[in-house]
Design a protein around this motif. Structure first.
Motif, PDB file in Angstrom:
ATOM      1  N   ILE A   1      -6.764 -40.965 -71.485  1.00 14.81           N
ATOM      2  CA  ILE A   1      -7.412 -39.883 -72.230  1.00 14.81           C
ATOM      3  C   ILE A   1      -7.730 -38.717 -71.295  1.00 14.81           C
ATOM      4  O   ILE A   1      -7.575 -37.548 -71.651  1.00 14.81           O
ATOM      5  CB  ILE A   1      -8.685 -40.399 -72.922  1.00 14.81           C
ATOM      6  CG1 ILE A   1      -8.308 -41.371 -74.040  1.00 14.81           C
ATOM      7  CG2 ILE A   1      -9.500 -39.237 -73.487  1.00 14.81           C
ATOM      8  CD1 ILE A   1      -9.501 -42.031 -74.708  1.00 14.81           C
ATOM      9  N   GLY A   2      -8.170 -39.031 -70.078  1.00 16.01           N
ATOM     10  CA  GLY A   2      -8.475 -37.981 -69.109  1.00 16.01           C
ATOM     11  C   GLY A   2      -7.255 -37.145 -68.785  1.00 16.01           C
ATOM     12  O   GLY A   2      -7.338 -35.914 -68.715  1.00 16.01           O
ATOM     13  N   LYS A   3      -6.111 -37.798 -68.601  1.00 21.15           N
ATOM     14  CA  LYS A   3      -4.878 -37.063 -68.328  1.00 21.15           C
ATOM     15  C   LYS A   3      -4.458 -36.225 -69.532  1.00 21.15           C
ATOM     16  O   LYS A   3      -3.976 -35.101 -69.386  1.00 21.15           O
ATOM     17  CB  LYS A   3      -3.763 -38.038 -67.957  1.00 21.15           C
ATOM     18  CG  LYS A   3      -3.963 -38.721 -66.606  1.00 21.15           C
ATOM     19  CD  LYS A   3      -2.818 -39.672 -66.302  1.00 21.15           C
ATOM     20  CE  LYS A   3      -3.009 -40.340 -64.938  1.00 21.15           C
ATOM     21  NZ  LYS A   3      -1.897 -41.295 -64.646  1.00 21.15           N
ATOM     22  N   ALA A   4      -4.657 -36.774 -70.732  1.00 25.40           N
ATOM     23  CA  ALA A   4      -4.275 -36.040 -71.945  1.00 25.40           C
ATOM     24  C   ALA A   4      -5.123 -34.784 -72.110  1.00 25.40           C
ATOM     25  O   ALA A   4      -4.615 -33.713 -72.460  1.00 25.40           O
ATOM     26  CB  ALA A   4      -4.411 -36.950 -73.163  1.00 25.40           C
ATOM     27  N   LEU A   5      -6.423 -34.911 -71.863  1.00 27.54           N
ATOM     28  CA  LEU A   5      -7.314 -33.758 -72.016  1.00 27.54           C
ATOM     29  C   LEU A   5      -7.025 -32.676 -70.981  1.00 27.54           C
ATOM     30  O   LEU A   5      -7.357 -31.507 -71.186  1.00 27.54           O
ATOM     31  CB  LEU A   5      -8.772 -34.216 -71.904  1.00 27.54           C
ATOM     32  CG  LEU A   5      -9.291 -35.068 -73.075  1.00 27.54           C
ATOM     33  CD1 LEU A   5     -10.707 -35.536 -72.794  1.00 27.54           C
ATOM     34  CD2 LEU A   5      -9.229 -34.283 -74.374  1.00 27.54           C
ATOM     35  N   MET A   6      -6.403 -33.054 -69.873  1.00 27.41           N
ATOM     36  CA  MET A   6      -6.057 -32.082 -68.848  1.00 27.41           C
ATOM     37  C   MET A   6      -5.076 -31.046 -69.386  1.00 27.41           C
ATOM     38  O   MET A   6      -5.083 -29.884 -68.976  1.00 27.41           O
ATOM     39  CB  MET A   6      -5.443 -32.818 -67.645  1.00 27.41           C
ATOM     40  CG  MET A   6      -5.407 -31.979 -66.387  1.00 27.41           C
ATOM     41  SD  MET A   6      -7.072 -31.555 -65.841  1.00 27.41           S
ATOM     42  CE  MET A   6      -6.726 -29.989 -65.065  1.00 27.41           C
TER      43      MET A   6
END
Length: 225
Positions: free
Chosen positions: A159-164
């Motif tokens: 999720i962190g990578k996606a929000l980036m």
């Protein structure tokens, strides 16, 4: 454990970071080009305007001399003046129409690339959102697999990578919209100045203005006598 660099973090956001990066470069080039092109001295140089209008008002130059002054200057207002001067001695309506037509062409040239900057500001957040949705889908697919069962940290990382991706899109869009609003305001100011000085020229070289100046000179001479 060493934390990843900014570039590594951005690249981990997915393939949609590539078009966002390209859009940011295009936006930056357009902003630099417009910032240089919209400098006041390249559009409405005060010295040139004062020189032309003052000399026409004082009768120091004729039509040919005034046209030569405009041809020697590369500014936008010079082209507007040139269009009006070619109608020297015609009716005010005809001179004003020539000035307005050239003024519209100058305004269109001043607004060049502004749509590109605005487009970057509108499209990049959508690309970022698409990248987030794509990344979230991949993250949930990974957590649903047997190898990831009982490992919620994998979901958090995904999720962190996606929000980036969304952060990258907004990071490009916000400066783009700020630049667009700033440059649009500058163009509006310059167009207003072109229109104002063009009207001053009309009031000097139209048939009505020439006739009015000619009729007022004898009265002044009579008063002086």
């Amino acid at each position: 454990m060493q934390s990843p660099s900014l570039l590594e973090t951005l690249l981990s956001a997915g393939w949609l970071i590539v078009p966002i990066g390209i859009a940011s470069v295009v936006m930056l080039l357009c902003v630099i080009e417009r910032t240089v092109a919209l400098r006041r001295r390249r559009v409405v140089p005060k010295r040139f305007i004062h020189c032309v209008l003052k000399q026409i008002e004082e009768g120091a130059v004729d039509r040919a001399d005034a046209l030569e002054l405009c041809e020697e200057n590369s500014s936008h207002i010079a082209r507007v003046f040139e269009a009006g001067l070619r109608r020297w001695g015609r009716s005010a309506v005809e001179v004003e129409q020539a000035v307005l037509d050239e003024g519209e062409r100058a305004a269109a040239e001043l607004r060049r690339y502004l749509r590109v900057i605005s487009g970057v500001g509108n499209i990049c957040p959508l690309l970022g959102l698409l990248g987030t949705v794509w990344g979230m889908r991949e993250a949930f697919d990974a957590i649903a697999g047997d190898a990831a069962m009982g490992k919620p940290e994998l979901l958090a990382e995904g999720i962190g990578k996606a929000l980036m991706s969304t952060a990258a899109g907004l990071g490009v869009a916000i400066p783009a919209m700020i630049a667009y609003l700033h440059l649009t305001g500058r163009v509006d100011t310059l167009v207003g100045q072109i229109d104002r000085h063009g009207q001053e020229l009309v009031n000097l070289i139209s048939a009505e203005a020439i006739e009015e100046r000619g009729s007022s000179r004898p009265r002044k001479a009579k008063r002086a006598a």
